[in-house]
Design a protein around this motif. Structure first.
Motif, PDB file in Angstrom:
ATOM      1  N   PRO A   1      36.690  76.759  17.241  1.00 12.34           N
ATOM      2  CA  PRO A   1      37.894  76.618  16.410  1.00 12.34           C
ATOM      3  C   PRO A   1      39.191  76.993  17.136  1.00 12.34           C
ATOM      4  CG  PRO A   1      36.152  77.704  15.167  1.00 12.34           C
ATOM      5  CD  PRO A   1      35.696  77.640  16.592  1.00 12.34           C
ATOM      6  N   GLN A   2      39.104  77.956  18.079  1.00 10.74           N
ATOM      7  CA  GLN A   2      40.330  78.331  18.799  1.00 10.74           C
ATOM      8  C   GLN A   2      40.752  77.223  19.757  1.00 10.74           C
ATOM      9  OE1 GLN A   2      42.156  81.284  18.000  1.00 10.74           O
ATOM     10  NE2 GLN A   2      43.614  79.923  18.976  1.00 10.74           N
ATOM     11  N   VAL A   3      39.775  76.523  20.339  1.00 14.15           N
ATOM     12  CA  VAL A   3      40.101  75.373  21.193  1.00 14.15           C
ATOM     13  C   VAL A   3      40.712  74.265  20.335  1.00 14.15           C
ATOM     14  CG1 VAL A   3      39.070  73.515  22.591  1.00 14.15           C
ATOM     15  CG2 VAL A   3      38.432  75.898  23.006  1.00 14.15           C
ATOM     16  N   TYR A   4      40.133  74.058  19.161  1.00 11.99           N
ATOM     17  CA  TYR A   4      40.684  73.044  18.241  1.00 11.99           C
ATOM     18  C   TYR A   4      42.144  73.393  17.892  1.00 11.99           C
ATOM     19  CZ  TYR A   4      41.444  70.439  13.927  1.00 11.99           C
ATOM     20  OH  TYR A   4      41.981  69.619  12.962  1.00 11.99           O
ATOM     21  N   ALA A   5      42.393  74.668  17.588  1.00  8.08           N
ATOM     22  CA  ALA A   5      43.763  75.088  17.252  1.00  8.08           C
ATOM     23  C   ALA A   5      44.693  74.889  18.451  1.00  8.08           C
ATOM     24  CB  ALA A   5      43.769  76.555  16.813  1.00  8.08           C
ATOM     25  N   ALA A   6      44.197  75.201  19.647  1.00 11.08           N
ATOM     26  CA  ALA A   6      45.020  75.023  20.853  1.00 11.08           C
ATOM     27  C   ALA A   6      45.413  73.553  21.001  1.00 11.08           C
ATOM     28  CB  ALA A   6      44.235  75.491  22.081  1.00 11.08           C
ATOM     29  N   GLU A   7      44.467  72.660  20.740  1.00 13.10           N
ATOM     30  CA  GLU A   7      44.779  71.219  20.855  1.00 13.10           C
ATOM     31  C   GLU A   7      45.791  70.806  19.791  1.00 13.10           C
ATOM     32  OE1 GLU A   7      40.786  69.731  20.799  1.00 13.10           O
ATOM     33  OE2 GLU A   7      40.624  69.794  22.997  1.00 13.10           O
TER      34      GLU A   7
ATOM     35  N   PHE B   1      48.094  72.536  18.558  1.00 14.82           N
ATOM     36  CA  PHE B   1      49.429  73.035  18.905  1.00 14.82           C
ATOM     37  C   PHE B   1      49.827  72.626  20.323  1.00 14.82           C
ATOM     38  CE2 PHE B   1      48.285  75.797  15.319  1.00 14.82           C
ATOM     39  CZ  PHE B   1      49.411  75.611  14.526  1.00 14.82           C
ATOM     40  N   ALA B   2      49.157  71.586  20.835  1.00 14.09           N
ATOM     41  CA  ALA B   2      49.512  70.972  22.119  1.00 14.09           C
ATOM     42  C   ALA B   2      49.577  71.977  23.265  1.00 14.09           C
ATOM     43  CB  ALA B   2      50.845  70.223  21.988  1.00 14.09           C
ATOM     44  N   VAL B   3      48.642  72.939  23.263  1.00 15.30           N
ATOM     45  CA  VAL B   3      48.560  73.891  24.375  1.00 15.30           C
ATOM     46  C   VAL B   3      47.829  73.191  25.528  1.00 15.30           C
ATOM     47  CG1 VAL B   3      47.582  76.109  25.108  1.00 15.30           C
ATOM     48  CG2 VAL B   3      48.505  75.845  22.790  1.00 15.30           C
ATOM     49  N   ASP B   4      48.340  73.381  26.739  1.00 20.34           N
ATOM     50  CA  ASP B   4      47.737  72.739  27.906  1.00 20.34           C
ATOM     51  C   ASP B   4      46.421  73.456  28.263  1.00 20.34           C
ATOM     52  OD1 ASP B   4      47.134  71.430  30.214  1.00 20.34           O
ATOM     53  OD2 ASP B   4      48.734  72.370  31.422  1.00 20.34           O
ATOM     54  N   LEU B   5      45.311  72.739  28.095  1.00 18.88           N
ATOM     55  CA  LEU B   5      44.002  73.351  28.381  1.00 18.88           C
ATOM     56  C   LEU B   5      43.490  72.994  29.774  1.00 18.88           C
ATOM     57  CD1 LEU B   5      42.165  72.973  24.931  1.00 18.88           C
ATOM     58  CD2 LEU B   5      43.344  74.962  25.879  1.00 18.88           C
ATOM     59  N   ALA B   6      44.293  72.241  30.528  1.00 20.89           N
ATOM     60  CA  ALA B   6      43.846  71.794  31.862  1.00 20.89           C
ATOM     61  C   ALA B   6      43.389  72.953  32.752  1.00 20.89           C
ATOM     62  CB  ALA B   6      44.941  70.979  32.540  1.00 20.89           C
ATOM     63  N   PRO B   7      44.068  74.120  32.729  1.00 19.98           N
ATOM     64  CA  PRO B   7      43.623  75.187  33.650  1.00 19.98           C
ATOM     65  C   PRO B   7      42.296  75.840  33.250  1.00 19.98           C
ATOM     66  CG  PRO B   7      45.881  75.593  32.844  1.00 19.98           C
ATOM     67  CD  PRO B   7      45.297  74.495  32.004  1.00 19.98           C
ATOM     68  N   PHE B   8      41.784  75.516  32.068  1.00 21.05           N
ATOM     69  CA  PHE B   8      40.651  76.286  31.545  1.00 21.05           C
ATOM     70  C   PHE B   8      39.354  75.474  31.597  1.00 21.05           C
ATOM     71  CE2 PHE B   8      44.499  77.812  29.177  1.00 21.05           C
ATOM     72  CZ  PHE B   8      44.687  78.938  29.964  1.00 21.05           C
ATOM     73  N   ASN B   9      38.860  75.266  32.814  1.00 24.76           N
ATOM     74  CA  ASN B   9      37.661  74.429  33.006  1.00 24.76           C
ATOM     75  C   ASN B   9      36.435  74.999  32.312  1.00 24.76           C
ATOM     76  OD1 ASN B   9      38.925  72.560  34.636  1.00 24.76           O
ATOM     77  ND2 ASN B   9      38.674  73.847  36.450  1.00 24.76           N
ATOM     78  N   GLN B  10      36.258  76.318  32.431  1.00 29.42           N
ATOM     79  CA  GLN B  10      35.056  76.947  31.841  1.00 29.42           C
ATOM     80  C   GLN B  10      35.112  76.847  30.318  1.00 29.42           C
ATOM     81  OE1 GLN B  10      32.605  77.923  33.659  1.00 29.42           O
ATOM     82  NE2 GLN B  10      33.642  77.846  35.627  1.00 29.42           N
ATOM     83  N   ILE B  11      36.275  77.110  29.754  1.00 32.17           N
ATOM     84  CA  ILE B  11      36.419  77.065  28.296  1.00 32.17           C
ATOM     85  C   ILE B  11      36.150  75.652  27.808  1.00 32.17           C
ATOM     86  CG2 ILE B  11      38.147  77.174  26.431  1.00 32.17           C
ATOM     87  CD1 ILE B  11      39.277  79.672  27.840  1.00 32.17           C
ATOM     88  N   ARG B  12      36.721  74.658  28.480  1.00 28.89           N
ATOM     89  CA  ARG B  12      36.519  73.265  28.035  1.00 28.89           C
ATOM     90  C   ARG B  12      35.050  72.876  28.187  1.00 28.89           C
ATOM     91  NH1 ARG B  12      38.765  69.988  31.196  1.00 28.89           N
ATOM     92  NH2 ARG B  12      39.900  71.365  32.588  1.00 28.89           N
TER      93      ARG B  12
END
Ligand code: GSH
Length: 213
Positions: free
Chosen positions: A168-174, A176-187
């Motif tokens: 759910p936190q990844v969903y919320a980040a998306e 709110f257009a947070v850049d997830l590119a640096p977070f390979n492990q999380i993705r």
């Protein structure tokens, strides 16, 4: 059981994932946060904090706080386990979970956004920057924690409480257009969890009131 929640609420989404992973049936009652239904007297009688989720058990007891609800479900319906049996592994799953439930999410929930806007005159762009800042800070630490053990999921090779909270936190980040590119492990681990049908079924878009904004 009755789950009082809201499709887009991260904390409700956590509990939906746990219920789905354990294949537990429940009735869903939506409290529309945008309409302020969580602050109405009838709901404050159920949850005096005015938060979703709440889980009403069959005999009438109401539980609040998503992490407490997930741990109750795990203790009552232990298969499949969401917390490892071994104390150090258990503590690590709780550390991952609390890095989100205690340190990221509370800074960004609706009442904080509302206070930033109404009390401190923050603009939508400033609120977006605030949200992105705390998610990015928290995710930088989580990225290290997840990478340190390198399992398929947030901790190890079975979905755990940490996945219930991370997805759910990844969903919320998306949202709110947070850049997830640096977070390979999380993705990587969030994708692995979302590929599981019970986790996918808990997605906001698949809830009865998915149209709620
Ligand atoms: N620590 C609580 C947080 C619950 C929470 O903040 N819920 C949000 C939705 S994700 C809410 O009800 N917000 C209402 C508000 O901020 O006014 C939990 O994990 O259950």
């Amino acid at each position: 059981m009755i789950l009082y929640g809201y499709p887009l609420s991260s904390a409700s989404y956590r509990v939906r994932i746990a219920l789905a992973l354990k294949n537990l049936p429940y009735e869903s009652i939506t409290k529309d946060l945008r309409a302020g239904e969580h602050r109405e007297a009838d709901y404050l009688d159920i949850n005096s904090q005015g938060f979703v989720p709440s889980l009403k058990l069959d005999e009438g007891t109401v539980l609040g706080q998503s992490a407490a609800i997930i741990e109750y479900l795990d203790e009552t319906y232990p298969d499949p386990p969401l917390l490892p049996a071994e104390p150090r592994a258990r503590a690590r799953v709780r550390s991952l979970s609390q890095a989100i439930t205690s340190d990221i999410h509370p800074l960004n929930n609706l009442r904080v956004q509302k206070a930033l806007r109404d009390q401190f005159s923050a603009t939508p762009d400033q609120i977006q920057a605030w949200i992105a800042r705390w998610i990015t800070d928290g995710f930088a630490a989580l990225e290290q924690m997840i990478g340190a053990h390198g399992g398929k999921f947030a901790f190890g090779d079975q979905p755990s409480q940490a996945d219930c909270v991370l997805v759910p936190q990844v969903y919320a980040a998306e949202r709110f257009a947070v850049d997830l590119a640096p977070f390979n492990q999380i993705r990587r681990v969030a994708d692995a969890a979302m590929a599981l049908e019970p986790v996918a079924a808990a997605h906001p878009s698949r809830q009865p009131d998915a149209d709620a904004p």
